[in-house]
Scaffold this active site. Structure first.
Site, mmCIF file in Angstrom:
data_model
loop_
_atom_site.group_PDB
_atom_site.id
_atom_site.type_symbol
_atom_site.label_atom_id
_atom_site.label_comp_id
_atom_site.label_asym_id
_atom_site.label_seq_id
_atom_site.Cartn_x
_atom_site.Cartn_y
_atom_site.Cartn_z
ATOM 1 N N ASP A 94 -13.064 70.116 32.764
ATOM 2 C CA ASP A 94 -14.282 69.860 31.994
ATOM 3 C C ASP A 94 -15.372 70.866 32.381
ATOM 4 O O ASP A 94 -15.095 71.843 33.047
ATOM 5 C CB ASP A 94 -14.737 68.427 32.240
ATOM 6 C CG ASP A 94 -13.582 67.453 32.038
ATOM 7 O OD1 ASP A 94 -12.847 67.625 31.050
ATOM 8 O OD2 ASP A 94 -13.393 66.569 32.885
ATOM 9 N N THR A 141 -0.542 55.714 35.151
ATOM 10 C CA THR A 141 -1.818 55.691 34.438
ATOM 11 C C THR A 141 -2.249 57.079 33.970
ATOM 12 O O THR A 141 -2.843 57.238 32.925
ATOM 13 C CB THR A 141 -2.913 55.096 35.350
ATOM 14 O OG1 THR A 141 -2.439 53.854 35.849
ATOM 15 C CG2 THR A 141 -4.207 54.897 34.610
ATOM 16 N N GLY A 175 -2.582 55.663 42.096
ATOM 17 C CA GLY A 175 -1.557 54.767 42.629
ATOM 18 C C GLY A 175 -2.028 53.883 43.768
ATOM 19 O O GLY A 175 -1.216 53.358 44.527
ATOM 20 N N MET A 287 22.264 44.477 62.645
ATOM 21 C CA MET A 287 22.496 45.556 61.705
ATOM 22 C C MET A 287 22.373 44.935 60.317
ATOM 23 O O MET A 287 23.311 44.307 59.828
ATOM 24 C CB MET A 287 23.885 46.181 61.915
ATOM 25 C CG MET A 287 24.289 46.392 63.387
ATOM 26 S SD MET A 287 23.026 47.155 64.440
ATOM 27 C CE MET A 287 23.343 48.882 64.136
ATOM 28 N N CYS A 444 20.946 59.081 66.359
ATOM 29 C CA CYS A 444 20.633 57.796 65.709
ATOM 30 C C CYS A 444 20.424 56.707 66.750
ATOM 31 O O CYS A 444 19.530 55.868 66.632
ATOM 32 C CB CYS A 444 21.773 57.393 64.775
ATOM 33 S SG CYS A 444 22.109 58.647 63.514
#
Ligand code: 3NM
Ligand code: MG
Length: 518
Positions: A94, A141, A175, A287, A444
């Site tokens: 703008d 949106t 969001g 688990m 892990c």
């Protein structure tokens, strides 16, 4: 300049499209939102002609004036002038701020949409009163948003403003809703310049009960999230390695005593090994990969490990549910972005997880951590083997320090030397053994070990994480040195033995009180 005393804390942007407003009356929705606690309103209507814009803006202004709340008009200085409302909000496409200021004068509020450092600098030079920083999260949106900046991008711009000692006000947009607002506000205060508010469209305009939604958001904006109280403090970060190492036995004892739940959402390859490691360090493993279960499990005082080693779309949904459940009660979360840089799917999943909640400890090898750095990283992974790259380690260490400071969490980067930081000092741990890199799942299982430690010692997650790393790596050294260990195969059972032995040796002291007064 206008707007210095404006309360931007809950900023409503209207939307007149059927998808959001439905068949409701815009003035009624805005009035309900004002009753609920909205502190600033922007009338945003990209479609109606000037006549209708002015007519609707006049009606809205009558409503906002009743509540002593400013009304700003999106894009249209002419409409703002016709209505005599408090100002405008202008986008990057703008007219520019100087022009708007010239037309409106110094008493009116001018806000500007910004999504990068150049926008921020230009808006500040032009004399904007506040910045609308976005798009934070992808949102239906506004489909054509130029970029999704995430909380990282938001923080970078706040840091830029802090460094420039700018007094411009800030809100974020895109969001934002009840499930993420308190985390976004809390994470955004990392750099000394905090947000003045949040701007929402659909969270209020599309809500079944706009007043109730506004009331809830208003409360959440002012309330730190549950996990904030467990975050590493500046004092905790300031300790020396010696001070931290003295706490290690206490952490190991806390695990042995508390037997905390280690809730693993982990990959197919390591389930059994990780459960055994959890038992050996003194935790109670479960688990459980089904997200619906997490709500109940999160209330048991344990910690969650999200390990995306075998990620699937369904798995990702489950991670997000569990993450939200643990965040809601302030239960600690360890995230292991296995192979994060290896595929587009994993990079996207990592982004989704960081957008979906707060992670207490991010743990990965160098290439995984690289892939988690803001703005993404071009570094591609060969696979999921622990990468022992030759990237400039100092630069990487500084990047993880910044990452931790931005996210207000702990980052653990594993390798021959492990690096741990919560945004202050970068601690290094050089224990370990090469056999850890020769069998699958040891990375892990380190995540599982850290989860046990932070669950048992939640008030000091830095000491807990370091204790986990030391316990794990020293057990590996002791195991590898045993005469019955001939290589990686015989190492695994010996490693489990030594994880167990370190714990039992640490808690063997049988010291109590007689219970008499001094
Ligand atoms: N401006 P919701 S995002 C109006 O990034 C607007 O500048 C944005 O809608 C920007 O709260 C956006 O429903 C829409 O996600 C925000
Ligand atoms: Mg615009």
């Amino acid at each position: 300049m206008g707007g210095n005393n404006v309360d931007y804390s809950l900023y409503l942007v209207t939307d007149s499209t059927p998808a959001i407003l439905g068949d409701k009356d815009i003035c009624e929705v805005v009035e309900a939102a004002l009753r609920g606690g909205v502190t600033c309103v922007q009338y945003r209507d990209k479609k109606s002609d000037t006549g209708l814009l002015v007519q609707t803006a006049r009606k809205l202004h009558a409503v906002t004036q009743k509540y002593n709340v400013p009304l700003l008009i999106n894009d249209r200085v002419d409409v703002a002038l016709a209505v005599g409302c408090e100002g405008v909000h202008i986008g990057q496409d703008d007219l520019d701020v100087e022009e708007a200021r010239r037309l409106l004068g110094h008493d009116k509020i001018i806000g500007v949409t910004v999504s990068n450092a150049e926008d921020v600098a230009a808006a500040c030079r032009g004399g904007a009163d506040y910045l609308g920083i976005g798009t934070v999260f992808a949102t239906a949106t506004k489909g054509n948003t130029k970029r999704i900046i995430g909380v990282d991008g938001l923080q970078r711009m706040l840091l830029q403003l802090a460094q420039a000692e700018s007094t411009v006000k800030t809100v974020c947009i895109g969001g934002i809703n009840a499930s993420n607002v308190s985390r976004v506000v809390w994470q955004s205060t990392a750099h000394g310049k905090s947000l003045d508010g949040v701007a929402v469209v659909s969270a209020i305009m599309a809500a079944a009960d706009p007043e109730a939604s506004a009331r809830e958001l208003s409360k959440l904006v002012k309330t730190p999230p549950a996990f904030a109280k467990g975050a590493v403090t500046a004092d905790q970060q300031d300790r020396s390695p010696l001070e931290l190492i003295q706490l290690v036995p206490e952490v190991i004892q806390a695990v042995a005593k508390g037997k905390p739940l280690s809730h693993n959402m982990t990959n197919l390859v390591v389930q059994n090994f990780a459960a055994n490691v959890a038992l050996c360090v003194g935790a109670s493993p479960i688990m459980a990969n089904y997200g619906e279960e997490a709500k109940d499990l999160s209330k048991l005082g344990g910690a969650l490990v999200i390990n995306m080693g075998t990620v699937t779309p369904e798995g990702l949904e489950n991670y997000l549910k569990a993450l939200k459940a643990y965040n809601a009660v302030g239960g600690p979360v360890v995230y292991d972005p296995v192979g994060a840089g290896a595929t587009a799917v994993r990079r996207a999943a990592t982004k989704t997880i960081f957008g979906g909640g707060y992670i207490d400890v991010l743990k990965g090898n160098r290439s995984e951590i690289l892939a988690c750095l803001p703005g993404g990283s071009a570094v591609q992974q060969r696979g999921v083997d622990s990468a022992e790259g030759d990237s400039d380690i100092r630069e990487l260490a500084l990047a993880i320090k910044e990452l931790a400071a931005h996210r207000r969490n702990l980052v653990v980067m594993t390798g021959k030397t492990d690096y741990v930081t919560a945004g202050g000092h970068i601690f290094t741990i050089s224990n370990g053994h090469e056999y850890l890199g020769a069998v699958t799942g040891t990375g892990c299982c380190l995540g599982t070990t850290i989860s046990a430690m932070i669950a048992a010692y939640p008030h000091d997650k830095l000491a807990a994480t370091i204790a986990g790393l030391l316990h794990y790596n020293i057990a590996a050294e002791i195991a590898a040195a045993r005469s019955d260990v001939k290589g990686p195969g015989t190492f695994v059972p010996a490693f489990l033995d030594e994880l167990y032995n370190i714990r039992t040796a640490t808690v063997k002291g049988d010291l109590g009180w007689l219970g008499l007064a001094k």
